[in-house]
Design an enzyme around this catalytic site. Structure first.
Site, PDB file in Angstrom:
ATOM      1  N   MET A  49     -22.948 127.943  -6.168  1.00 10.67           N
ATOM      2  CA  MET A  49     -23.200 128.907  -7.486  1.00 10.67           C
ATOM      3  C   MET A  49     -24.306 128.062  -8.023  1.00 10.67           C
ATOM      4  SD  MET A  49     -20.565 128.138  -9.950  1.00 10.67           S
ATOM      5  CE  MET A  49     -20.204 126.595 -10.001  1.00 10.67           C
ATOM      6  N   ASP A  51     -26.698 129.065 -11.972  1.00  9.20           N
ATOM      7  CA  ASP A  51     -26.480 128.943 -13.165  1.00  9.20           C
ATOM      8  C   ASP A  51     -25.641 129.517 -14.327  1.00  9.20           C
ATOM      9  OD1 ASP A  51     -29.242 128.858 -12.961  1.00  9.20           O
ATOM     10  OD2 ASP A  51     -29.778 130.280 -13.851  1.00  9.20           O
ATOM     11  N   GLN A  67     -24.305 132.602 -11.854  1.00  7.90           N
ATOM     12  CA  GLN A  67     -25.241 133.248 -10.645  1.00  7.90           C
ATOM     13  C   GLN A  67     -24.046 133.045  -9.000  1.00  7.90           C
ATOM     14  OE1 GLN A  67     -28.915 134.192 -10.214  1.00  7.90           O
ATOM     15  NE2 GLN A  67     -27.315 135.025 -11.550  1.00  7.90           N
ATOM     16  N   PHE A 107     -30.112 138.704 -11.619  1.00  8.57           N
ATOM     17  CA  PHE A 107     -29.789 137.063 -11.953  1.00  8.57           C
ATOM     18  C   PHE A 107     -29.374 136.172 -13.272  1.00  8.57           C
ATOM     19  CE2 PHE A 107     -33.940 135.771  -9.688  1.00  8.57           C
ATOM     20  CZ  PHE A 107     -33.746 135.050  -8.195  1.00  8.57           C
ATOM     21  N   SER A 108     -30.084 135.217 -14.068  1.00  8.80           N
ATOM     22  CA  SER A 108     -29.391 135.388 -14.807  1.00  8.80           C
ATOM     23  C   SER A 108     -29.784 136.123 -16.371  1.00  8.80           C
ATOM     24  CB  SER A 108     -29.766 134.192 -15.262  1.00  8.80           C
ATOM     25  OG  SER A 108     -28.980 132.945 -14.367  1.00  8.80           O
ATOM     26  N   ARG A 174     -37.848 136.560 -16.671  1.00  7.81           N
ATOM     27  CA  ARG A 174     -35.895 136.813 -16.659  1.00  7.81           C
ATOM     28  C   ARG A 174     -35.137 135.642 -17.601  1.00  7.81           C
ATOM     29  NH1 ARG A 174     -38.796 133.581 -12.822  1.00  7.81           N
ATOM     30  NH2 ARG A 174     -38.068 131.636 -13.127  1.00  7.81           N
ATOM     31  N   GLU A 227     -37.314 128.962 -17.921  1.00  9.56           N
ATOM     32  CA  GLU A 227     -35.794 128.975 -17.636  1.00  9.56           C
ATOM     33  C   GLU A 227     -34.958 129.406 -18.105  1.00  9.56           C
ATOM     34  OE1 GLU A 227     -36.653 129.648 -12.563  1.00  9.56           O
ATOM     35  OE2 GLU A 227     -35.001 128.155 -13.672  1.00  9.56           O
TER      36      GLU A 227
END
Ligand code: FRU
Length: 519
Positions: A49, A51, A67, A107-108, A174, A227
């Site tokens: 795991m 984010d 994630q 993705f996040s 992202r 990010e």
């Protein structure tokens, strides 16, 4: 070759999904008693795991997506795992929410309740939940923003047929975080442009068509990629209806403790642009950090917390990209921090983000033990025996201005986490070099410092100790320091050593905590 890969992926995915297809509300299928398994922090039953994603409150449930690699205990095949909680403390695992598919990893990103059904995905007069995530293409250098919707309280999700909803043709673009802005009746997205050290703001009437508003950055800490951004108003303590906007920018490297960490900017958002509070040091504001430990990353906040609650709540991934994939836990890898409440406080250094564990955590407390020590001078040592490995500790220490003292946490025959305070230099430093297993990665051992001050001659601490983590909050959340440790043996003592100066009084309150995984 390509066909083979597709078939293999489909077969693997199908079996993984059935593996995770536990009934709604099911307790874990394994006992959660492995060495170092966190007992009051969220962990998946097994596998990798990172984010936290899509945190949203809807119909009495706090959702936590994350994630997740359904196939192994290292990063890969990124998908969204899912859990819900009635109280931010106890979590129920739910089936995988969004799976990697057709060469696109999930993705996040974030999730919202589309109360006005702007997207048109609502059904039977009920608002849909919408997830906004980054599609990461495995076969080409591209990331773009995509959406999925749910009409059954997040239990099943349908990816929008018109995806992507925002594509600027970039390899790195992202982690969209979306919120509703009532004055303009528009959705706002903040999304990171990692290699440019920028975040971009977009606006949409319906979550499907997005218009660029402005960019922010570079500024603050720019040595690492940017990010997982977030943008939200936070209340200023002690001032009615006063607030400032916090722009959260997690950085992939270059954080004060080394590696990945969470920086923030304070300022104003007018619906189009974020303007940081002016600072003499830099036009984009000072570099501020949410947490001074090694293990706090990708923190983002919950959407749709009801007005009558009014808190700003978040949590972070309790690891660091420098060694996360080598932390020797099995069959899971990585935990989240506890949920924390955010406020702003006016400090002598300026306005600062303050974090405290949510009050709901107190429901895990057993009977309190109190210990007090008086008139400790240079060379004094005192020991408090803890009632277990899972602890919630309050310490209130009245120290002299020249005091230097150490709290040895989870201290045993051969190991401890040493938290040393130097009041004159306004610093606390956590040293985990001797905390147990540290040799699984050369970058794991070390010591990490955070600013602290005496308030009215006193230092207040709140410490949460789980089987393999410490979360330290100084002065009612003014400084937070989150740190993993992997103990070799039972280590239950708390020791206090005075190195210099004196401590007029030290009061400890200690509660054993119950596991959230046992009924
Ligand atoms: C941050 C991050 C995000 C990305 C995700 C992929 O930890 O790199 O930027 O969306 O992890 O798993």
């Amino acid at each position: 070759m390509k066909l083979f890969h597709t078939v293999l992926t489909t077969v693997c995915l199908a079996s993984a999904i059935s593996l995770y297809n536990v009934p709604v509300g099911a307790q874990p299928t394994i006992p959660y008693t492995e060495p170092w398994r966190p007992q009051f922090h969220f962990t998946p039953e097994r596998n990798w795991m990172n984010d936290p994603n899509g945190m949203v409150f809807y119909e009495g449930e706090y959702h936590l997506f994350y994630q997740y690699n359904p196939f192994g205990d290292k990063w890969g095949h990124m998908s969204w795992g899912h859990a819900v909680s009635p109280d931010l403390v106890h979590w129920k695992h739910l089936p995988l929410a969004l799976a990697e598919e057709n060469g696109v990893m999930i993705f996040s990103g974030s999730a919202v309740v589309d109360w006005n059904n702007t997207s048109g995905f609502g059904r039977d007069g009920k608002p849909p939940m919408i997830a906004i995530y980054t599609g990461h293409y495995t076969g080409k250098p591209l990331q773009n923003q995509q959406i999925a919707y749910s009409n059954d309280r997040g239990r099943t999700w349908t990816k929008f047929a018109g995806n992507p909803v925002l594509d600027i043709g970039e390899k790195d673009f992202r982690d969209p975080k979306v919120f509703w802005r009532e004055p303009t009746k528009r959705w706002v997205m903040v999304v990171s442009w990692p290699v440019h050290r920028k975040v971009r703001f977009y606006s949409s009437p319906n979550l499907k068509n997005w218009t660029h508003l402005s960019d922010f950055g570079p500024g603050g800490s720019t040595s690492g990629i940017w990010e997982c951004p977030d943008l939200f108003p936070v209340k200023i303590e002690g001032r009615r209806n006063a607030e400032k906007w916090a722009l959260i920018v997690n950085v992939g490297s270059g954080a004060p403790a080394g590696g990945s960490g969470c920086q923030y900017f304070l300022g104003d958002f007018d619906g189009k642009q974020f303007t940081p509070v002016k600072s003499s040091k830099s036009p984009t504001g000072e570099t501020l950090w949410a947490d001074w430990g090694r293990d706090f990353y990708a923190a983002v906040s919950w959407s749709d917390i009801p007005k009558q609650d009014g808190r700003r709540l978040w949590l972070g991934w309790m690891s660091n990209w420098e060694y996360a994939q080598d932390v020797p836990t099995s069959p899971w890898r990585s935990a989240m921090t506890v949920a924390r409440e955010l406020t702003l406080r006016q400090t002598p250094g300026g306005l600062r983000l303050v974090q405290q564990p949510v009050k709901e955590l107190r429901s895990l407390r057993g009977p309190v033990t109190r210990s007090s020590f008086k008139s400790l001078t240079q060379g004094a040592s005192e020991t408090v025996s803890a009632s277990g490995d899972l602890l919630d500790i309050n310490a209130d220490i009245k120290a002299s201005r020249d005091a230097v003292f150490t709290l040895k946490l989870r201290s045993g025959a051969t190991e401890s986490n040493d938290l040393r305070f130097d009041i004159q230099s306004r610093q606390m430093r956590l040293d985990r070099k001797n905390s147990g297993k540290v040799d699984f990665h050369p970058k794991f051992p070390g010591s990490y410092s955070a600013p602290v001050r005496l308030v009215d001659g006193r230092l207040k601490l709140r410490i949460l100790a789980d089987n393999s983590s410490l979360e330290i909050f100084a002065n009612d959340g003014e400084a937070a320091l989150t740190s993993l440790f992997i103990p070799n043996s039972a280590s239950r003592l708390i020791e206090l050593h005075v190195e210099r100066g004196s401590i007029a009084r030290a009061d400890f309150e200690m509660w054993p905590l119950k596991s959230i995984w046992k009924q």
